[in-house]
Motif scaffolding. Structure first.
Motif, PDB file in Angstrom:
ATOM      1  N   VAL A   1      44.927  37.696  33.264  1.00 31.27           N
ATOM      2  CA  VAL A   1      43.549  37.223  33.444  1.00 31.27           C
ATOM      3  C   VAL A   1      43.497  35.804  32.900  1.00 31.27           C
ATOM      4  N   GLU A   2      43.647  34.825  33.778  1.00 29.59           N
ATOM      5  CA  GLU A   2      43.665  33.425  33.360  1.00 29.59           C
ATOM      6  C   GLU A   2      42.482  32.673  33.951  1.00 29.59           C
ATOM      7  N   GLY A   3      41.968  31.727  33.188  1.00 31.28           N
ATOM      8  CA  GLY A   3      40.843  30.933  33.655  1.00 31.28           C
ATOM      9  C   GLY A   3      39.567  31.747  33.673  1.00 31.28           C
ATOM     10  N   SER A   4      38.792  31.566  34.725  1.00 32.88           N
ATOM     11  CA  SER A   4      37.521  32.277  34.890  1.00 32.88           C
ATOM     12  C   SER A   4      37.530  33.021  36.223  1.00 32.88           C
ATOM     13  N   PRO A   5      38.334  34.067  36.332  1.00 28.57           N
ATOM     14  CA  PRO A   5      38.449  34.771  37.617  1.00 28.57           C
ATOM     15  C   PRO A   5      37.142  35.457  37.990  1.00 28.57           C
ATOM     16  N   THR A   6      36.914  35.557  39.273  1.00 28.88           N
ATOM     17  CA  THR A   6      35.734  36.264  39.772  1.00 28.88           C
ATOM     18  C   THR A   6      36.084  37.653  40.286  1.00 28.88           C
ATOM     19  N   LYS A   7      37.396  37.956  40.355  1.00 31.09           N
ATOM     20  CA  LYS A   7      37.856  39.219  40.923  1.00 31.09           C
ATOM     21  C   LYS A   7      38.928  39.825  40.017  1.00 31.09           C
ATOM     22  N   LEU A   8      39.024  41.155  40.093  1.00 28.97           N
ATOM     23  CA  LEU A   8      40.066  41.859  39.360  1.00 28.97           C
ATOM     24  C   LEU A   8      40.711  42.866  40.299  1.00 28.97           C
ATOM     25  N   ILE A   9      42.020  42.741  40.489  1.00 30.83           N
ATOM     26  CA  ILE A   9      42.783  43.673  41.329  1.00 30.83           C
ATOM     27  C   ILE A   9      43.426  44.700  40.410  1.00 30.83           C
ATOM     28  N   ILE A  10      43.234  45.977  40.732  1.00 31.39           N
ATOM     29  CA  ILE A  10      43.709  47.050  39.856  1.00 31.39           C
ATOM     30  C   ILE A  10      44.750  47.906  40.566  1.00 31.39           C
ATOM     31  N   GLU A  52      55.601  32.679  41.071  1.00 27.92           N
ATOM     32  CA  GLU A  52      55.091  32.672  42.439  1.00 27.92           C
ATOM     33  C   GLU A  52      53.945  33.670  42.591  1.00 27.92           C
ATOM     34  N   ARG A  53      54.096  34.827  42.004  1.00 26.82           N
ATOM     35  CA  ARG A  53      53.053  35.854  42.126  1.00 26.82           C
ATOM     36  C   ARG A  53      51.812  35.493  41.331  1.00 26.82           C
ATOM     37  N   LYS A  54      52.004  34.854  40.188  1.00 29.19           N
ATOM     38  CA  LYS A  54      50.847  34.371  39.431  1.00 29.19           C
ATOM     39  C   LYS A  54      50.091  33.306  40.229  1.00 29.19           C
ATOM     40  N   SER A  55      50.830  32.456  40.932  1.00 30.24           N
ATOM     41  CA  SER A  55      50.178  31.396  41.709  1.00 30.24           C
ATOM     42  C   SER A  55      49.332  31.978  42.839  1.00 30.24           C
ATOM     43  N   ILE A  56      49.766  33.097  43.396  1.00 30.18           N
ATOM     44  CA  ILE A  56      48.978  33.760  44.431  1.00 30.18           C
ATOM     45  C   ILE A  56      47.660  34.257  43.844  1.00 30.18           C
ATOM     46  N   LEU A  57      47.720  34.866  42.670  1.00 27.12           N
ATOM     47  CA  LEU A  57      46.496  35.345  42.023  1.00 27.12           C
ATOM     48  C   LEU A  57      45.565  34.192  41.664  1.00 27.12           C
ATOM     49  N   LEU A  58      46.124  33.113  41.159  1.00 35.27           N
ATOM     50  CA  LEU A  58      45.292  31.964  40.807  1.00 35.27           C
ATOM     51  C   LEU A  58      44.634  31.362  42.051  1.00 35.27           C
ATOM     52  N   LYS A  59      45.358  31.330  43.152  1.00 34.68           N
ATOM     53  CA  LYS A  59      44.797  30.823  44.402  1.00 34.68           C
ATOM     54  C   LYS A  59      43.609  31.690  44.848  1.00 34.68           C
ATOM     55  N   LEU A  60      43.702  32.985  44.594  1.00 32.25           N
ATOM     56  CA  LEU A  60      42.629  33.914  44.957  1.00 32.25           C
ATOM     57  C   LEU A  60      41.544  33.999  43.891  1.00 32.25           C
ATOM     58  N   ASN A  61      41.730  33.298  42.778  1.00 34.55           N
ATOM     59  CA  ASN A  61      40.809  33.370  41.642  1.00 34.55           C
ATOM     60  C   ASN A  61      40.661  34.813  41.169  1.00 34.55           C
ATOM     61  N   ALA A  62      41.799  35.483  41.041  1.00 35.36           N
ATOM     62  CA  ALA A  62      41.812  36.906  40.709  1.00 35.36           C
ATOM     63  C   ALA A  62      42.696  37.187  39.509  1.00 35.36           C
ATOM     64  N   GLY A  63      42.290  38.183  38.728  1.00 35.92           N
ATOM     65  CA  GLY A  63      43.137  38.734  37.691  1.00 35.92           C
ATOM     66  C   GLY A  63      43.762  40.024  38.186  1.00 35.92           C
ATOM     67  N   MET A  64      44.666  40.582  37.382  1.00 33.93           N
ATOM     68  CA  MET A  64      45.325  41.831  37.785  1.00 33.93           C
ATOM     69  C   MET A  64      45.633  42.667  36.547  1.00 33.93           C
ATOM     70  N   VAL A  65      45.493  43.987  36.713  1.00 31.28           N
ATOM     71  CA  VAL A  65      45.778  44.922  35.638  1.00 31.28           C
ATOM     72  C   VAL A  65      46.174  46.260  36.253  1.00 31.28           C
ATOM     73  N   ASN A  66      46.953  47.025  35.531  1.00 27.41           N
ATOM     74  CA  ASN A  66      47.203  48.413  35.908  1.00 27.41           C
ATOM     75  C   ASN A  66      46.328  49.303  35.046  1.00 27.41           C
ATOM     76  N   ILE A  67      45.730  50.313  35.646  1.00 31.74           N
ATOM     77  CA  ILE A  67      44.736  51.108  34.935  1.00 31.74           C
ATOM     78  C   ILE A  67      45.357  52.148  34.011  1.00 31.74           C
ATOM     79  N   VAL A  68      46.589  52.560  34.266  1.00 33.59           N
ATOM     80  CA  VAL A  68      47.250  53.517  33.383  1.00 33.59           C
ATOM     81  C   VAL A  68      47.911  52.768  32.230  1.00 33.59           C
ATOM     82  N   HIS A  69      47.589  53.169  31.008  1.00 35.78           N
ATOM     83  CA  HIS A  69      48.207  52.546  29.834  1.00 35.78           C
ATOM     84  C   HIS A  69      49.390  53.362  29.326  1.00 35.78           C
ATOM     85  N   ALA A  70      49.271  54.681  29.354  1.00 36.28           N
ATOM     86  CA  ALA A  70      50.355  55.541  28.873  1.00 36.28           C
ATOM     87  C   ALA A  70      50.424  56.794  29.732  1.00 36.28           C
ATOM     88  N   CYS A  71      51.646  57.237  30.016  1.00 35.38           N
ATOM     89  CA  CYS A  71      51.816  58.395  30.878  1.00 35.38           C
ATOM     90  C   CYS A  71      53.188  59.015  30.654  1.00 35.38           C
TER      91      CYS A  71
END
Length: 215
Positions: A16-25, A76-95
């Protein structure tokens, strides 16, 4: 073969860098011996990054250039997210993973990522969430509902939730919820996984639907 009783924790921190408007999970990565690079959706068989790249650069022929286990692939993958103004996270923390399986249905989920307090609260610019799976055991949608319930928040189904397949391709908004004084819209996208491909979700389907992230 991995010990089926081993508890795994999410090895990739939220991006989650900058001020993203979207979050991809997403849900949870395959075991590290199947990774091609050390970032989200780390297996080249998954179609997410080529799909997001096509959307980000408005290029239906886009293919990632860096696919080795190195910094260039991650950048490269971070640059794609930044271009989309999006952050990314996985919802599972432990399994616990059954027999080394990469399938979400074979995960026993022990803990979820604290998305509301640790991502949405400190990033008030995020107003859209994009889920990369919505059906089956341990889908992003099901786990998000579970996370929201802990915080006494209910999803509000969209009036368009009962749409046709074509309508869902073009406008996959599904739910919304209120948090911290803002409405967060939730979009339910088709999975970019090999399993979804075998079920008939084509690259064109993904490109058509995921284009909404560019908006």
């Amino acid at each position: 073969m991995q010990n089926s009783a081993e508890i795994e924790t999410m090895p990739i921190p939220p991006f989650v860098e900058g001020s993203p408007t979207k979050l991809i999970i997403g849900t949870f990565p395959p075991h590290s011996d199947r990774w091609n690079y050390a970032f989200f959706f780390p297996n080249l068989q998954n179609r997410l990054w080529n799909t997001l790249g096509r959307v980000a650069f408005a290029n239906p022929d886009f293919r990632t250039l860096h696919n080795a286990f190195d910094v260039a692939a991650v950048d490269e993958r971070k640059s794609i997210l930044l271009k989309l103004n999006a952050g990314m996270v996985n919802i599972v923390h432990a399994c616990i993973r059954k027999d080394g399986s990469a399938l979400d249905r074979d995960l026993t989920v022990l803990a979820l990522q604290p998305i509301l307090p640790e991502i949405l609260a400190p990033h008030p610019t995020i107003s859209k969430i994009f889920l990369t799976s919505a059906s089956g055991a341990n889908s992003c949608l099901g786990l998000l509902k579970r996370h929201l319930k802990v915080h006494n928040i209910a999803l509000q189904p969209s009036a368009d939730a009962g749409k046709s397949r074509l309508e869902r391709l073009e406008n996959p908004i599904w739910d919304s919820f209120e948090f911290d004084g803002r409405t967060v819209s939730v979009y339910s996208l088709y999975s970019p996984s090999p399993t979804a491909m075998r079920a008939g979700i084509t690259e064109q389907d993904l490109y058509t639907q995921y284009n909404i992230i560019a908006g």
